[in-house]
Structure formats: C-alpha cells, structure tokens
Design an enzyme around this catalytic site. Structure first.
Site, short mmCIF file in Angstrom:
data_model
loop_
_atom_site.label_atom_id
_atom_site.label_comp_id
_atom_site.label_asym_id
_atom_site.label_seq_id
_atom_site.Cartn_x
_atom_site.Cartn_y
_atom_site.Cartn_z
N LYS A 111 -8.67 -5.58 -2.98
CA LYS A 111 -8.43 -6.63 -1.98
C LYS A 111 -9.03 -7.95 -2.42
O LYS A 111 -8.47 -9.00 -2.17
CB LYS A 111 -9.01 -6.22 -0.62
N LYS A 197 1.31 2.70 -3.33
CA LYS A 197 1.38 3.32 -2.00
C LYS A 197 2.08 2.39 -1.02
O LYS A 197 2.02 1.16 -1.17
CB LYS A 197 -0.02 3.70 -1.50
N LYS A 200 0.88 -2.08 4.41
CA LYS A 200 1.25 -3.15 5.34
C LYS A 200 1.41 -4.47 4.59
O LYS A 200 2.15 -5.34 4.99
CB LYS A 200 0.15 -3.33 6.39
#
Ligand code: TYM
Length: 332
Positions: A111, A197, A200
């Site tokens: 992130k 994966k 969102k």
C-alpha cells in the site's frame, strides 16, 4: 463457547472475494460460536477518506452485513469507532510490537508503494501501525477464531506474536487467536488479471465483481474473464490461474470441490456460464435484502446502537485487564 471476531473495511464496493473469502464464513460461524463482526472504519482512515463518503459507506457496510445473513439477534454487529476501547488497547499493543515487525508487513509495503512518487515518507503513521489496531480488534474480544481470507494471514500471525509477547512480559492476559481461512476461495483472483487478487482498489473494473452488481453485468464479466492459452480444463493455479479461479468461484458458490468440478468441463464457455449463474444465484437474495434494509434506516440505527453496547461491555473488561497487567494505576 468459542469466540469469533472479524472485520471489513467500509471502503469501495464489497466484492465477491470479500463475500466468498470472509462474509460467508461469518454467517456460518454465528450459529456455532459467540461472534463479533465489525465495519472497521478506523482502519479505513489510514488513507484519506472523504467524510461524507466514509459515513455513507459505513452505513452501507452495516446493511450489507445484515443482508448477507448475519443476524443481530444472534451475533454482535458493530461499528469499530463506536467502541473506543479498540484504540486504547491498540496503543498498549503499539508499545508491544516492534518497528521491525511492522515494517515487514507485506500489505504495508504494497500500500505504501502504491502511494506513488511521494513514497513511504508521505504515508500516514496509521497505515504503518495498522496491524496493532487489528490485533487490538481481535484480542479485545478474547477471540479464539478469526475468519478471514488468505491475504490477512500475516496480520494474524503478527497478532499471535503480539499476544504471546504481552503474556510473557505481563503474565497470562490475552487469548491467542487462530486464523480460520476457507479451503476454497480463500484468495479470489481478479477475472482479468488472475495472478492478482480481486480487490476494491483494482484498476480493472472488469476484473472485480461487486456483490451488488446487476446480473447482466456479472454475466458479461464472467464471459470476458481471462482464461489460459491451452484449452483443457484443469485445476492448477500455477499453470492455469484463470481457469482455476473460475473453478474456485464455482466451487465456493455451489459447495463443491474445484478439482472435481474440473472433470465435468471440456471447454471454457460452459464453465464461465455456470460460474456466472452460480454467483448470481447466491447474490440475488443478498441484493434484495440490502435494498429493504437501506429503505428502513431506523431499524439499521437500532441494530448499530445495540451492537456498540454489546461490544463495549466485553471490550471494556479486556482493556482493564490489560492495563492492570501492565501496571497502570487503577482509578479508585
Ligand atoms: P478487507 O476489508 O480488505 O477485507 C475483508 C475480508 O475479505 C477478505 N478478502 C478476500 N478473500 C478472498 N479473496 C479476496 N480477493 C479477498 N479480498 C479480501 C479479507 O481477507 C478479509 O477477511 N485488515 C482487514 C480488516 C480488519 C480485520 C480486523 C479482519 C481489521 N481488523 C480484525 C479480521 C480481524 C481488511 O482490510 O480486510
């Protein structure tokens, strides 16, 4: 009775990965264990959120949890920030976990790298200490079992390490939890990029299935799903990630084993159509229930208020226990 705790961030669209990897397990667990489930809004603000959107997403997430089948009469459903004891325990755990342990978390690395040129210097300190808050979410309920998708495995291992360290420093205080990761669909992959994966924040809108997406759009996305160059259908994520992902999704949606399902197909087309139909069948009732709930906000408010009360009763006791063990002066 065993305790269960799990959480989901109220950001973006809840997707098929969240549903098959986590929420479905929660609905089963609520009947077998004393279960606590929350919308983790304090985790969401580790990256900037528009206030109005955070509010509406949190409410929608709570409606979703009820719509997927969580019964507020059976389990405890709450919003994380309504139980301020989480942040109190989190501080105690931040003082237990090491800088090196936090720096090694792959989700932090991923992130913080995504934040672009500004790089790691600009990411919030909260994104870095996030796993201590997650450990607090779990340990504050004395949870034995934490149903999550495979991407949370490392955070769960760190939670165990933190609890063990706390206990060895201050005496037996915290319960050591275990991750409950489903056998099938623990990592639902992106339909367009099956090596990544489903997420969102995915850049390929066609790769992600929102759980409130309409059936036509779901069917279209499955039809366009990336498969593999050779034409045979077999279950092997290494060599056939696209097809294996479809088999996993179909397996999870129909409670069957993906490798056995592979024997039934000789072509990709029918597999894609069956996966789409199975997903639509599972999601349609969830979609209907959520619309009804959002049309009755007062009922949702009642559920949320009751959940905060029930969760706070348990959380307050654990924080006191942890503070006493650490030597904080009790208020007399
Ligand atoms: P979050 O909000 O990213 O995801 C919620 C749950 O969905 C699972 N999941 C998936 N499972 C299968 N395939 C996928 N593609 C997929 N994507 C997401 C996640 O594993 C998770 O179980 N840090 C957590 C939230 C959290 C939490 C907690 C979880 C905060 N405190 C305490 C458990 C216990 C997160 O960001 O999940």
């Amino acid at each position: 009775m065993t305790r269960v705790l799990s959480g989901i961030q109220p950001t973006g669209e809840i997707h098929l990965g969240n549903y098959l990897g986590a929420l479905r397990q929660w609905t089963v667990d609520q009947h077998e264990h004393d279960s606590f489930y929350c919308a983790v809004d304090l985790h969401a603000v580790t990256v900037p959120q528009a206030p109005e959107e955070l509010r509406s997403k949190t409410l929608e997430t709570m409606a979703t949890l009820v719509a997927v089948g969580l019964d507020p009469e059976i389990c405890t459903l709450f919003v994380q920030s309504h139980v301020p004891f989480h942040t109190e325990l989190s501080w105690l755990l931040e003082c237990t976990v090491s800088f090196g342990e936090l720096r090694r978390m792959t989700q932090f690395k991923d992130k913080s790298t995504k934040q672009g040129d500004a790089g790691q210097e600009q990411v919030s300190a909260g994104l870095f200490t996030y796993p201590a808050l997650m450990a607090a979410d779990i340990l504050i309920y004395d949870a034995d079992r934490v149903p999550v998708g495979d991407d949370q495995r490392q955070h769960l291992e760190l939670t165990r390490d933190i609890a063990e360290r706390f206990n060895s420093r201050y005496g037996e205080t915290l319960i050591i939890p275990s991750a409950a990761i489903p056998k099938v669909a623990a990592r639902v992959m992106d339909l367009q990029e099956p090596k990544n994966k489903m997420s969102k924040s995915s850049e390929s809108a066609n790769g992600t299935i929102g759980i409130f997406e309409d059936p036509t759009s779901i069917a279209k996305k499955f039809k366009r799903a990336v498969t593999d160059s050779s034409n045979d259908v077999s279950f092997d994520f290494e060599t056939k990630p696209g097809v294996s992902n479809l088999l996993s999704i179909l397996g999870a949606a129909t409670n069957s084993e993906p490798d056995k399902l592979a024997d039934k197909y000789t072509q990709y087309g029918p597999l894609k159509a069956d996966a789409a139909d199975a997903v639509i069948e599972v999601l349609t009732p969830v979609q209907q229930r959520r619309s009804e709930l959002l049309a009755d906000p007062a009922e949702l408010d009642r559920i949320i208020a009751r959940g905060a009360e029930k969760a706070s009763e348990v959380a307050a006791v654990t924080v006191e226990r942890a503070k006493t063990a650490m030597g904080f002066l009790p208020l007399k």
